[in-house]
Design an enzyme around this catalytic site. Structure first.
Site, PDB file in Angstrom:
ATOM      1  CB  SER A  59      -1.750   4.621   3.798  1.00  0.00           C
ATOM      2  OG  SER A  59      -1.555   3.747   2.724  1.00  0.00           O
ATOM      3  CG  ASP A  94       1.840   2.733   3.870  1.00  0.00           C
ATOM      4  OD1 ASP A  94       1.369   3.668   4.532  1.00  0.00           O
ATOM      5  OD2 ASP A  94       1.150   1.773   3.474  1.00  0.00           O
TER       6      ASP A  94
END
Length: 331
Positions: free
Chosen positions: A55, A170
């Site tokens: 991320s 993610d």
């Protein structure tokens, strides 16, 4: 996916061993602390031979390996809450997420002028999650911005990314702090940076006045200024943006849908991070005190960067011991 990642890392590095790897964890705006960590590690002369990021960690890690860290630091320090709102404002909400992320990716394209991961000068891996198969996907080759976009796709906030037959979101859902990815790349020593589990900002840092940015004095600063001036162009719906900002400012007692989604995801990710650290402990764990920064508080970069620098200094003795234990590479 891990075997492929390790093979690419070995090919990219030739016969040179990967002595020190850096695992940069997820955390949204808390990821600005990675900038301070990298600045301080560079000043201390710590050799970073490879980076794995999840991320925000993937984004910062890629910028670092593209040798554009100074530019990102300049941009982060100039970002205020109005510019942040514009980056996250889109008129037509897509079905599988509130945002397509097109404004953010356009800005990132300005910062990183590279097309593929292979163009980076050291091995790099971005971690994403296969939404349908519920497993980790390590992106260690191919389209660089595509890999970053997949890794930062917070469920519900950003639309998932199609990668072949996979639908990616993610990477923090599976591996928020990718120490295990670096181990699979046969890195000898791992320094991990967690930006979630340590609360408290510590020493306050004054925020810059976004209405009067400093005059550019270097090539990096000039480029940062050019990119900063383009940011208002990312949306042509100024009136709607300003109305949205006013609503956010006057409803502090009621969390927005962004806050609900990001905070819910963060609670889960923190538990996964703790479990991962027990299963895959790094050689050195750096934890900047940025846990009080919300996921989307990107205008709080000065505090986060300063916290990253302090966190490295707290671990300086351990870092020096690690560096002394590294065998020099024979040409």
């Amino acid at each position: 996916m891990r075997a492929a990642s390790a093979t690419r890392a070995s090919d990219r590095a030739g016969q040179r061993p990967l002595r020190v790897g850096l695992a940069l964890g997820a955390g949204g705006a808390r990821g600005w602390a990675h900038l301070g960590v990298l600045q301080r590690l560079t000043e201390l002369g710590v050799p970073i031979d490879g980076v794995a990021g999840t991320s925000a960690g993937a984004l910062v890690g890629a910028v670092y390996l593209a040798r554009r860290l100074d530019l990102l630091v300049e941009l982060a320090r100039q970002l205020d809450w109005r510019q942040t709102a514009k980056l996250f404002f889109e008129v037509n909400f897509p079905r599988s997420g509130l945002l397509t992320g097109r404004h953010i990716m356009r800005l990132l394209h300005e910062v990183v002028p590279l097309d593929t991961i292979e163009q980076l000068d050291r091995p790099f891996a971005a971690v994403a999650t296969d939404l349908e198969a519920n497993r980790e996907v390590v992106l260690a080759g191919g389209d660089l911005l595509h890999a970053i976009r997949a890794s930062i796709s917070i469920p519900g906030i950003f639309t998932p990314v199609r990668h072949g037959s996979r639908l990616l979101v993610d990477g923090a859902l599976i591996n928020p702090l990718p120490v295990s990815v670096l181990r699979s790349m046969h890195v000898d020593r791992v320094i991990a940076v967690d930006v979630n589990l340590r609360a408290g900002l510590g020493e306050a840092v004054p925020e810059p006045d976004a209405t009067s940015p400093a005059a550019p004095a270097t090539a990096i600063a000039e480029l940062a200024e050019r990119v900063r001036r383009r940011m208002p162009e990312f949306s042509q719906h100024t009136d709607k943006i300003n109305a949205l900002i006013r609503r956010w400012k006057h409803r502090n007692d009621e969390p927005s849908i962004f806050e609900v989604l990001t905070q819910s995801t963060r609670i889960f990710e923190n538990q996964v991070t703790r479990s991962r650290l027990l299963a895959h402990p790094p050689d050195i764990l750096i934890q900047p005190a940025v846990g009080d920064i919300a996921t989307l508080d990107f205008w709080r970069s000065p505090q986060a960067i300063a916290a990253g620098i302090r966190a490295v200094d707290e671990k300086r003795a351990e870092i020096q011991t690690l560096m002394a234990s590294i065998q020099p590479v024979v040409p």
